[in-house]
Scaffold this active site. Sequence first.
Site, PDB file in Angstrom:
ATOM      1  N   CYS A  11       0.969  -1.284   0.147  1.00 54.19           N
ATOM      2  CA  CYS A  11      -0.385   0.499   0.021  1.00 54.19           C
ATOM      3  C   CYS A  11       0.934   1.324  -0.156  1.00 54.19           C
ATOM      4  CB  CYS A  11      -1.046   0.067   0.859  1.00 54.19           C
ATOM      5  SG  CYS A  11       0.115  -0.481   2.940  1.00 54.19           S
ATOM      6  N   ASP A 417       2.399  33.331 -26.825  1.00 52.82           N
ATOM      7  CA  ASP A 417       3.607  33.394 -27.713  1.00 52.82           C
ATOM      8  C   ASP A 417       2.201  34.047 -28.753  1.00 52.82           C
ATOM      9  OD1 ASP A 417       5.925  34.496 -28.666  1.00 52.82           O
ATOM     10  OD2 ASP A 417       5.970  32.397 -29.865  1.00 52.82           O
TER      11      ASP A 417
END
Length: 715
Positions: A11, A417
């Site tokens: 786990c 841009d």
Amino acid sequence: MNEYRVQGLSCGGCALRLQQEIERLQHGEDAKLSFASGKLTVSSEISMDAVRKILRSDGASIIEPQAGEYGRSERHHHDGAEGHSHDHAHDHAHGHAHAHGSGMFGGALRTVAVAAILYAAALVADSYANQIYAVLLYAAAAIISGYTTFAKGLKNLLRLRFTMDTLMTIALVGAAAIGEWKEAAFVAILFGLNEYLEGLGMERARKSMDALLKATPKNALKLDNGRELMIPIDELRVGDTVRVKAGEMIPSDGIITEGSSEVNEAAITGESLPLDKQAGNEVYGGSINGSGMLHIRIEKAYVDSSLANILHLVEEAQETKTPTELFINRFAAYYTPGIMILAALVAAIPPLLFGKDWIASLYEGLSVLIVGCPCALILASPVAIVSGIARAARHGILVKGGVFLEQLGKLDTIAFDKTGTLTKGEPHVARTVEWDDQLLRIAGAIEQASSHPLAKAVMREVEARKTEIPAPQEIKTKAGSGVEASIDGSIYYLGNEKAMSHLQWTEEQLSAMEALKSEGLTLVIVADEHKALGLFGIQDEIRPESAGMIRSLHALGIKRTVMLTGDHERTAAKVAGEVGVTSYESSLLPQDKVERVKELGDKAAMIGDGMNDAPALAAASLGIAMGKGTASAVETADIVLMQDHIGKLPEAISIAKKVNRVIRINIGAALGLKLIALLLTIPGWLTLWIAVLSDMGATILVTLASLTLLIERRK
């Protein structure tokens, strides 16, 4: 640093605790153990015997050293006889991990199934009053299903280390001690099933990620002075020529020198349709040649290729912890001791203050301990993150870490841009004004030998009109203004307005030029010694997907889309208007872009492709680069869109939002089910099997919700 594959991690909480123990070893302070990828990274100076001992204490072990880094020439040292070459270690580690993983989970399921059959037989025996046989069958079922848990739990108990295995061991022993064999067996079976489901969920997510890592070519057919040599791709050098047959994988990035074919670049760009390629075209390593034979000149050694970088970055992405994961880990550090204190109070206060039976209170205290296991909570994020990264990569979206995926889903502002991002970064003729039928013929004659971007744009227009082009007798370049040429005995000029100072313009011509300039177009004028023949209005072509992409972003909840460009005001205004951004700024230097990006806040991203965008990408809270942009932009960015367009950006944000939503659901489910179970202590209804079911239910919900991220509807 050395890297190893680890098996048997039960786990996320166990992996975290094991990492903390390894960190306490000498030279262990930089150790990292990932439950998500099953990978251990430790210093080369650490004692591996000590590391193995810690892993064995929790039933985990190292299965094989893994090559240090994808896409890097550096080879990491591995201890003893376990060292292997890059390719062999990688293949063996992955193959062995998968084979063993399948066997491990299949074995766990068989164990649970056998225990369940024994439990059913015990119920039958119990119903016929065969108490002794029933107890023996219950005990056998509990031992078969809970032996591993009991062994680990007993070791931890002797060390006063309270893990889930310790808590389950106490519960099983306690239930058996008070004669609750039926409940002890049922709890053991449920816990075994819970661990199986938990491990299976993460393994499914890992396999989805590993599928992306299998697109690694192994060998290449090198052409050497007429000979064909099959060599490992690691031995390819820049400048080598390789032959790639139909159906084969292209070994590294290069340029086609001979042949034509359709090439499937899905593994690199996410583009589902094959692209037609011919001599002079660029190809990527890892893409698949279609039906033709190709000769390819290698432009990048494999370790520097697009595919190698993708593999390296995708693997690296699994290891980063998101803010949510870090918070959960910190929360668990306080949560678990708090639950232990609560369990002690539940066991002690009712008998001491209210005269309740000690056995009954102790039973409820044990149940509270089981409810308090933080495993499902710790599992809430990593399965979802790995699934999200894998799904994004399938679409050609390279996310360099879970932290960036989580952040992508929280954006409200994106700065773009212009050149090469919203536009193609390639000039094209948007308007042609002809005042003389010689315009295209003369323009083609002057520009045919030029490599200037504007000249190429003019030539594409001339060639599209299938114009016959004469050969010039003489060409003179005038710096900053244009070209003078002698063609068929006459003098012609091509350039900007400055190069046409000898002309007298008519009102009609001046009006036409002003109209084109008002559209933000760059003018290329063609004239003879007396009059203008015409002009071309040139602009950087807007990407066809840009406007739709901006609309999709706004629909996804992005409030601001900002275009930042170094271009002049008119061009910026035109592009901004056509693509639909909410605002724009023009005439910006690279340092200006950095300042603007910083002002946008911590929920803003910057997307660009050029060298001058790299500083802004680094300064932004989240940097996104175009995959075919410059190396500096791609290296600096946190997320890379591998296709040469931005159409996948909304998909990336959509995936990130889904991941964040699933993580929230997972945390709510994990805590909610535990809270409900704890509230059952008030009326005294909490039992051991209900406690396990609450943790099991949380695990199932968390795992299934996370794995839904891998499911995609066919379009």
